[in-house]
Design a protein around this motif. Structure first.
Motif, short mmCIF file in Angstrom:
data_model
loop_
_atom_site.label_atom_id
_atom_site.label_comp_id
_atom_site.label_asym_id
_atom_site.label_seq_id
_atom_site.Cartn_x
_atom_site.Cartn_y
_atom_site.Cartn_z
N SER A 9 0.84 -1.20 0.00
CA SER A 9 0.00 0.00 0.00
C SER A 9 0.87 1.25 0.00
O SER A 9 1.82 1.37 0.78
CB SER A 9 -0.92 0.00 1.23
N GLY A 10 0.57 2.18 -0.90
CA GLY A 10 1.38 3.38 -1.06
C GLY A 10 2.34 3.31 -2.22
O GLY A 10 2.86 4.34 -2.66
N ASP A 11 2.59 2.11 -2.75
CA ASP A 11 3.50 1.94 -3.88
C ASP A 11 2.82 2.29 -5.20
O ASP A 11 1.59 2.32 -5.31
CB ASP A 11 3.99 0.49 -3.97
N GLU A 12 3.65 2.53 -6.21
CA GLU A 12 3.18 2.69 -7.58
C GLU A 12 3.78 1.58 -8.43
O GLU A 12 4.93 1.17 -8.22
CB GLU A 12 3.61 4.04 -8.16
N VAL A 13 3.02 1.13 -9.42
CA VAL A 13 3.53 0.17 -10.40
C VAL A 13 3.48 0.85 -11.76
O VAL A 13 2.41 1.23 -12.25
CB VAL A 13 2.67 -1.12 -10.42
N TRP A 14 4.65 1.06 -12.37
CA TRP A 14 4.75 1.67 -13.70
C TRP A 14 4.83 0.54 -14.73
O TRP A 14 5.64 -0.39 -14.59
CB TRP A 14 5.98 2.54 -13.80
N GLY A 20 9.32 2.87 -21.27
CA GLY A 20 10.26 2.02 -20.54
C GLY A 20 11.57 2.71 -20.21
O GLY A 20 12.55 2.06 -19.84
N THR A 21 11.58 4.05 -20.33
CA THR A 21 12.78 4.82 -19.98
C THR A 21 12.48 5.99 -19.05
O THR A 21 13.40 6.67 -18.60
CB THR A 21 13.45 5.38 -21.26
N GLU A 22 11.21 6.23 -18.75
CA GLU A 22 10.79 7.44 -18.04
C GLU A 22 11.25 7.45 -16.58
O GLU A 22 11.47 6.41 -15.96
CB GLU A 22 9.27 7.58 -18.09
N THR A 23 11.38 8.68 -16.08
CA THR A 23 11.76 8.86 -14.68
C THR A 23 10.69 9.63 -13.89
O THR A 23 10.80 9.74 -12.67
CB THR A 23 13.09 9.64 -14.57
#
Length: 397
Positions: A56-61, A84-87
């Motif tokens: 909980s609180g995480d992000e999945v890109w 697949g390269t973003e920051t």
């Protein structure tokens, strides 16, 4: 002294080893491995493994590609549209980097159950080829998405070519307070092709949405070419849905009421919307509101008319409806005809402009143009999913 030493050691441990509760970012790829860390694009996991690894609180890109069915995880934000390269998460571009969840016609594509409102998110995905369960007594219903007591926020998602045997070809909702922001629903049910009365290929109710109960909100959404026997785009069995600045066009109820929306027993609140070109086998082509439902409809353009001085019945003048372009021309009667003051516009639950301010009024339209204009005088807002703007207004964001 011993107690003081323990406290000091404990504080040192916290400083040396940061809390594991700190939010993390997980990365997923269609070619990802089974690693349990998923902490970089180079070390991306499969999508389900990334979700499982998240807390909980995480992000999945999620990198562009095609994935199978998933279950949302409470408190986790899943964001698609990456090369697949973003920051930065604001670099997500779903139109340029399609991220697809394909159910393969075997069941719901996305499920979400029992999560706290506003903490769970799915953003930037196309959800397609889901298939809903045969009846309401089943544990899982809804073709593209099944929400049970869910407060998930669904942002910038496209639902298309989903089916159901009974209800909610795109989404079925039972309880909860989910949000749908800047979403498109098209060609669900049977899409609107074939005979006007076709009992063999359409779900009973809700070509796109079936609300069994709960309080969902739909903001800046487009519903087109969806079909069910009743409620071509949406069927409200119970609950209190709120629908704002959305456009319903060319949906069909093949054997019943409500070409766009059938409100059977709840009280749908509808603001700043356009209902045009929808058809029904019985009754109103646009909205059917049962006497016990008493839908609250204001500041809308409804073909055939609707009671209330704030509603109009005038051709909305779309840019090119034949090409499915439902933006507004300069001469549209829907321009500046909506209501911008509270509570007509809900807060930006989807954080559309990535500024982390979900307490401001929804700032953008479906095209990511500025939603409310206040260059001179009273703030103005249009009806429908899109705001008309001229070049001098600044263009899209």
């Amino acid at each position: 002294m011993y107690r003081q030493l323990l406290i000091s050691l404990g504080l040192m441990a916290v400083l040396v080893h940061p809390s594991t509760a700190t939010a993390a970012r997980r990365y997923a790829s269609s070619t990802g491995t089974a690693t349990t860390e998923c902490l970089s694009w180079a070390n991306a996991c499969s999508l389900n493994n990334a979700i499982n690894a998240a807390s909980s609180g995480d992000e999945v890109w999620v990198k562009q590609g095609t994935y199978g069915a998933i279950s949302l995880k409470s408190g986790v934000k899943i964001i698609g549209g990456f090369a697949g390269t973003e920051t930065l998460k604001s670099q997500s571009k779903p139109d340029l980097h399609p991220t697809i969840l394909d159910g393969g016609g075997t069941g719901p594509v996305v499920t979400s159950e029992n999560n706290t409102p506003g903490t769970t998110m799915l953003r930037g995905f196309r959800i397609t080829h889901g298939h809903g369960a045969a009846d309401l007594t089943a544990d899982i219903a809804g073709g593209g998405m099944w929400l049970l007591n869910s407060g998930a926020v669904i942002v910038q998602c496209v639902f298309d070519h989903n089916t159901a045997l009974y209800t909610g070809a795109a989404v079925a909702i039972r309880g909860g307070q989910p949000w749908f922001v800047n979403c498109e629903f098209h060609d669900n049910g049977t899409g609107g092709d074939g005979p006007a009365r076709d009992e063999n290929t359409a779900p009973w109710a809700g070509g796109a949405i079936y609300v069994h109960s709960g309080s969902p909100t739909f903001m800046n959404c487009l519903f087109q070419h969806n079909k069910a026997l009743e409620g071509g785009a949406m069927m409200v069995y119970n609950g209190t849905p709120v629908i704002v600045n959305s456009t319903f066009v060319n949906n069909r109820a093949g054997d019943g009421y409500g070409g766009a929306l059938s409100d059977e027993g709840a009280k749908a609140v509808i603001r700043n919307c356009i209902f045009w070109g929808n058809t029904a086998y019985k009754g109103s082509n646009q909205i059917f509101s049962a006497p016990q439902a008493d839908s609250d409809v204001t500041y809308c353009d409804i073909q055939g008319g609707w009671t209330g001085t704030t509603n109009i019945n005038v051709d909305p003048s779309f840019v090119n409806s034949g090409a499915n372009d439902y933006r507004l021309n300069a001469n549209s009667p829907c321009v500046n005809a909506g209501k911008s003051s509270a509570p007509a516009l809900p807060n930006d639950q989807g954080d559309l402009n990535w500024n982390s301010n979900t307490g401001e009024p929804t700032p953008l339209d479906l095209d990511r143009s500025t939603r409310v204009w206040s260059l001179i005088g009273t703030p103005k807002v249009d009806m429908g999913a899109y705001e008309y703007f001229e070049e001098l207004s600044g263009g899209n964001l």
